[in-house]
Design an enzyme around this catalytic site. Structure first.
Site, PDB file in Angstrom:
ATOM      1  CB  CYS A 100      -0.946   0.006   1.198  1.00  0.00           C
ATOM      2  SG  CYS A 100      -2.111  -1.367   1.213  1.00  0.00           S
ATOM      3  CG  HIS A 148      -3.072   3.461   2.690  1.00  0.00           C
ATOM      4  ND1 HIS A 148      -3.609   3.187   1.446  1.00  0.00           N
ATOM      5  CD2 HIS A 148      -3.161   2.304   3.403  1.00  0.00           C
ATOM      6  CE1 HIS A 148      -4.004   1.919   1.418  1.00  0.00           C
ATOM      7  NE2 HIS A 148      -3.741   1.372   2.590  1.00  0.00           N
ATOM      8  CG  ASN A 192      -6.796  -0.638   1.637  1.00  0.00           C
ATOM      9  OD1 ASN A 192      -6.094  -0.194   0.725  1.00  0.00           O
ATOM     10  ND2 ASN A 192      -6.284  -1.262   2.684  1.00  0.00           N
TER      11      ASN A 192
END
Length: 331
Positions: free
Chosen positions: A114, A258, A288
């Site tokens: 990520c 994030h 996500n």
């Protein structure tokens, strides 16, 4: 004019298919209330059947090129940040290069989970320091729903698909619609935590011909432990990059973390002293989307006019590995 690494163009793409919490209730033992209260997610995007990471990256890349007033021929390097490439080999970046209709560029995949996009930015800055006239495409694209175990109610509600891209260069381009200097970047990692967030299928646990694929080949996560390390790590690295540049929370116009979980990004923002109106949130609509989440949020805020010339933007990322990092952009 002094040359310095900067973003010359930006674009993003999310698939058309929307998977809502109500949709998930039909085949997962969960509820909208359970998902929303724990994650802040209401819906996520899912790639169409046959829509690969390189396809999503292609749309985002074209939009970034258009934003910069460039063509793919102008590129010198292609960096595709992803943990869900089309194949193990060839690299998805090479497939993207072919779909862009160009040849002879430096092209490779980068996997920092990520945190991939910020790692890609720093890698692009390195190329720009070596090659003054380089034009670097950094694109982050993920198809996490292709590696989602829909029987695992603790993880399947979290993830979505999408892509975002930027063009990097050493000097502003005449006619470019968007421009931002990359003021600073800081990257960190700690492999001791790697076992807490995994997606298998590599050489440590290879699939065998005729073998049924099991849960090891899909996303597995110890959510509570990841949460604790994520908040602590993102707060720390963001503070470090701010202090190194003699900045405080008051100097930041927007914080783009994030988009893993609303509770995580809210906790980090609060610890940094950043009010909610400065925090860009897309996790409620897109879930996500790993490496692509932060660039999708950045691109959206730039294109809808929230981020304007003069704005200073703080990025904060965290991902499997564990990897984490931060960057400061000056628009």
């Amino acid at each position: 004019m002094t040359k310095a690494p900067r973003i010359l163009g930006i674009g993003h793409y999310v698939p058309e298919k929307v998977l809502t919490n109500a949709d998930l209730e039909k085949f997962v033992d969960t509820s909208d209330e359970w998902i929303t209260s724990r994650t802040g997610i209401k819906e996520r995007r899912v790639a169409a059947e046959g829509e690969a990471v390189s396809d999503m990256a292609l749309v985002a890349s074209r939009r970034a090129l258009e934003s910069a007033g460039m063509t793919a021929d102008d590129l010198t390097h292609i960096i595709l940040c992803t943990l869900t490439p089309d194949f193990f080999c060839p690299p998805a970046a090479c497939i993207l290069e072919e779909k862009l209709g160009v040849r002879g560029k430096a092209a490779f995949d980068l996997n920092a989970a990520c945190s991939g996009f910020v790692n890609g930015i720093e890698t692009g800055r390195a190329f720009l320091s070596l090659h003054e006239d380089a034009k670097v495409l950094v694109v982050a694209a993920e198809s996490l729903t292709s590696r989602t175990n829909w029987k695992d109610r603790t993880t399947c509600v979290l993830f979505g698909d999408g892509a975002g891209a930027v063009i990097l260069g050493n000097a502003p381009l005449e006619g470019a619609k968007h421009d931002a200097a990359i003021q600073d970047v800081e990257l960190k990692s700690d492999g001791a935590f790697g076992h807490l967030l995994t997606v298998g299928g590599g050489s440590a646990a290879p699939a065998k011909l005729g073998e049924i694929v099991d849960e090891r080949h899909f996303i597995q996560m110890n959510g509570p432990e990841v949460f604790k390390v994520a908040v602590r790590s993102m707060e720390s690295v963001c503070r470090e990059v701010l202090e190194r540049n003699s900045l405080t929370a008051d100097d930041i116009d927007f914080f783009i973390p994030h988009q893993a979980n609303y509770r995580i990004l809210d906790a980090v923002a609060r610890k940094l002293g950043l009010p909610a109106e400065k925090v860009c949130v897309t996790v409620d609509r897109y879930g996500n989307s790993s490496a692509s989440s932060i660039i999708i949020a950045l691109s959206e805020a730039v294109h809808d006019g929230r981020i304007k010339p003069g704005c200073r933007v703080l990025l904060g990322v965290f991902g499997g590995g564990f990897t984490w990092g931060s960057a400061i952009l000056q628009f």
